[in-house]
Design a protein around this motif. Structure first.
Motif, PDB file in Angstrom:
ATOM      1  N   ALA A  26      -5.250  11.274  -4.555  1.00 20.54           N
ATOM      2  CA  ALA A  26      -6.285  12.307  -4.709  1.00 20.54           C
ATOM      3  C   ALA A  26      -5.964  13.558  -3.898  1.00 20.54           C
ATOM      4  CB  ALA A  26      -7.638  11.748  -4.285  1.00 20.54           C
ATOM      5  N   GLY A  27      -4.999  13.487  -2.993  1.00 19.68           N
ATOM      6  CA  GLY A  27      -4.618  14.644  -2.205  1.00 19.68           C
ATOM      7  C   GLY A  27      -5.498  14.879  -0.991  1.00 19.68           C
ATOM      8  N   ASP A  28      -6.160  13.858  -0.502  1.00 18.96           N
ATOM      9  CA  ASP A  28      -7.004  14.006   0.690  1.00 18.96           C
ATOM     10  C   ASP A  28      -6.148  14.297   1.919  1.00 18.96           C
ATOM     11  OD1 ASP A  28      -9.356  13.598  -0.638  1.00 18.96           O
ATOM     12  OD2 ASP A  28      -9.493  11.461  -0.163  1.00 18.96           O
ATOM     13  N   PRO A  29      -6.618  15.189   2.791  1.00 18.38           N
ATOM     14  CA  PRO A  29      -5.812  15.526   3.966  1.00 18.38           C
ATOM     15  C   PRO A  29      -5.842  14.467   5.075  1.00 18.38           C
ATOM     16  CG  PRO A  29      -7.837  16.807   3.955  1.00 18.38           C
ATOM     17  CD  PRO A  29      -7.793  16.044   2.656  1.00 18.38           C
ATOM     18  N   ASP A  30      -6.794  13.564   5.032  1.00 14.17           N
ATOM     19  CA  ASP A  30      -6.898  12.561   6.112  1.00 14.17           C
ATOM     20  C   ASP A  30      -6.224  11.237   5.752  1.00 14.17           C
ATOM     21  OD1 ASP A  30      -8.724  11.829   4.204  1.00 14.17           O
ATOM     22  OD2 ASP A  30     -10.224  11.132   5.645  1.00 14.17           O
ATOM     23  N   THR A  31      -5.223  11.282   4.894  1.00 11.89           N
ATOM     24  CA  THR A  31      -4.530  10.061   4.479  1.00 11.89           C
ATOM     25  C   THR A  31      -3.827   9.388   5.646  1.00 11.89           C
ATOM     26  OG1 THR A  31      -4.180  11.037   2.306  1.00 11.89           O
ATOM     27  CG2 THR A  31      -2.843   9.146   2.857  1.00 11.89           C
ATOM     28  N   ALA A  32      -3.233  10.158   6.520  1.00 12.42           N
ATOM     29  CA  ALA A  32      -2.506   9.576   7.660  1.00 12.42           C
ATOM     30  C   ALA A  32      -3.459   8.846   8.601  1.00 12.42           C
ATOM     31  CB  ALA A  32      -1.755  10.662   8.411  1.00 12.42           C
ATOM     32  N   LYS A  33      -4.649   9.406   8.809  1.00 14.35           N
ATOM     33  CA  LYS A  33      -5.629   8.762   9.686  1.00 14.35           C
ATOM     34  C   LYS A  33      -6.091   7.427   9.105  1.00 14.35           C
ATOM     35  CE  LYS A  33      -9.967  10.092  10.089  1.00 14.35           C
ATOM     36  NZ  LYS A  33     -11.159  10.900  10.363  1.00 14.35           N
ATOM     37  N   VAL A  34      -6.376   7.396   7.826  1.00 10.81           N
ATOM     38  CA  VAL A  34      -6.812   6.162   7.171  1.00 10.81           C
ATOM     39  C   VAL A  34      -5.690   5.127   7.178  1.00 10.81           C
ATOM     40  CG1 VAL A  34      -7.593   5.168   4.984  1.00 10.81           C
ATOM     41  CG2 VAL A  34      -8.521   7.334   5.762  1.00 10.81           C
ATOM     42  N   ALA A  35      -4.464   5.579   6.905  1.00 11.98           N
ATOM     43  CA  ALA A  35      -3.325   4.663   6.893  1.00 11.98           C
ATOM     44  C   ALA A  35      -3.099   4.055   8.277  1.00 11.98           C
ATOM     45  CB  ALA A  35      -2.065   5.381   6.422  1.00 11.98           C
ATOM     46  N   SER A  36      -3.189   4.867   9.309  1.00  8.99           N
ATOM     47  CA  SER A  36      -2.969   4.340  10.660  1.00  8.99           C
ATOM     48  C   SER A  36      -4.076   3.392  11.077  1.00  8.99           C
ATOM     49  CB  SER A  36      -2.827   5.483  11.660  1.00  8.99           C
ATOM     50  OG  SER A  36      -4.022   6.218  11.742  1.00  8.99           O
TER      51      SER A  36
ATOM     52  N   LEU B 172      -3.837  -5.475   2.012  1.00  8.16           N
ATOM     53  CA  LEU B 172      -3.804  -5.097   0.588  1.00  8.16           C
ATOM     54  C   LEU B 172      -4.892  -4.091   0.248  1.00  8.16           C
ATOM     55  CD1 LEU B 172      -3.059  -8.536  -1.082  1.00  8.16           C
ATOM     56  CD2 LEU B 172      -1.542  -6.569  -0.930  1.00  8.16           C
ATOM     57  N   ILE B 173      -6.099  -4.347   0.737  1.00  7.01           N
ATOM     58  CA  ILE B 173      -7.201  -3.417   0.478  1.00  7.01           C
ATOM     59  C   ILE B 173      -6.896  -2.064   1.108  1.00  7.01           C
ATOM     60  CG2 ILE B 173      -9.638  -2.947   0.973  1.00  7.01           C
ATOM     61  CD1 ILE B 173     -10.103  -5.986   0.743  1.00  7.01           C
ATOM     62  N   GLY B 174      -6.362  -2.081   2.314  1.00  6.75           N
ATOM     63  CA  GLY B 174      -6.003  -0.833   2.983  1.00  6.75           C
ATOM     64  C   GLY B 174      -4.922  -0.081   2.240  1.00  6.75           C
ATOM     65  N   GLY B 175      -3.943  -0.808   1.723  1.00  2.00           N
ATOM     66  CA  GLY B 175      -2.892  -0.159   0.948  1.00  2.00           C
ATOM     67  C   GLY B 175      -3.437   0.521  -0.291  1.00  2.00           C
ATOM     68  N   ILE B 176      -4.363  -0.137  -0.952  1.00  2.00           N
ATOM     69  CA  ILE B 176      -4.968   0.449  -2.155  1.00  2.00           C
ATOM     70  C   ILE B 176      -5.783   1.685  -1.795  1.00  2.00           C
ATOM     71  CG2 ILE B 176      -6.675   0.031  -3.967  1.00  2.00           C
ATOM     72  CD1 ILE B 176      -5.661  -2.898  -3.992  1.00  2.00           C
ATOM     73  N   LYS B 177      -6.554   1.611  -0.701  1.00  2.00           N
ATOM     74  CA  LYS B 177      -7.353   2.773  -0.288  1.00  2.00           C
ATOM     75  C   LYS B 177      -6.460   3.951   0.102  1.00  2.00           C
ATOM     76  CE  LYS B 177     -11.779   1.061   1.079  1.00  2.00           C
ATOM     77  NZ  LYS B 177     -12.894   1.371   1.926  1.00  2.00           N
ATOM     78  N   VAL B 178      -5.397   3.655   0.831  1.00  2.00           N
ATOM     79  CA  VAL B 178      -4.486   4.735   1.232  1.00  2.00           C
ATOM     80  C   VAL B 178      -3.817   5.337   0.009  1.00  2.00           C
ATOM     81  CG1 VAL B 178      -2.343   5.215   2.486  1.00  2.00           C
ATOM     82  CG2 VAL B 178      -4.128   3.865   3.571  1.00  2.00           C
ATOM     83  N   TYR B 179      -3.416   4.510  -0.948  1.00  2.00           N
ATOM     84  CA  TYR B 179      -2.795   5.022  -2.175  1.00  2.00           C
ATOM     85  C   TYR B 179      -3.771   5.910  -2.943  1.00  2.00           C
ATOM     86  CZ  TYR B 179      -0.770   5.223  -6.805  1.00  2.00           C
ATOM     87  OH  TYR B 179      -0.282   5.677  -7.996  1.00  2.00           O
TER      88      TYR B 179
END
Length: 98
Positions: free
Chosen positions: A67-77, A55-62
């Protein structure tokens, strides 16, 4: 010479008492039962921690995605990998010890 005879007689007197202790099967069985009784709540706790981390990870990825950060895929994975690790670790612990 007297010391040697004294130690030899002490060892001979103590030997039957050592064998009277048994082979410890009852103690080992009790310890196994006690440890096994802790694993079911422990695996449930690990799964609950995995859910909270997810849940915390989902909120951070969202937030990063919004915000349009380019490293969203890295954080999500990385968060997804952490959740999968916790689920697999709980399953493996349960299969090994129960």
């Amino acid at each position: 010479m007297k010391k040697t005879i004294f130690f030899l007689s002490a060892i001979l007197i103590a030997t039957p008492h050592l064998y009277a202790q048994g082979n410890g099967i009852a103690g080992i069985t009790e310890a196994t039962d006690m440890v096994s009784s802790y694993f079911d709540p422990l695996t449930k706790l690990i799964l609950a921690i995995g859910a909270v981390v997810g849940l915390i990870g989902g909120i951070k990825v969202y937030n990063k995605f919004s915000a349009g950060d380019p490293d969203t895929a890295k954080v999500a994975s990385s968060w997804f990998g952490a959740c999968i690790f916790l689920i697999v670790a709980a399953t493996i612990l349960r299969s090994f010890f129960l």
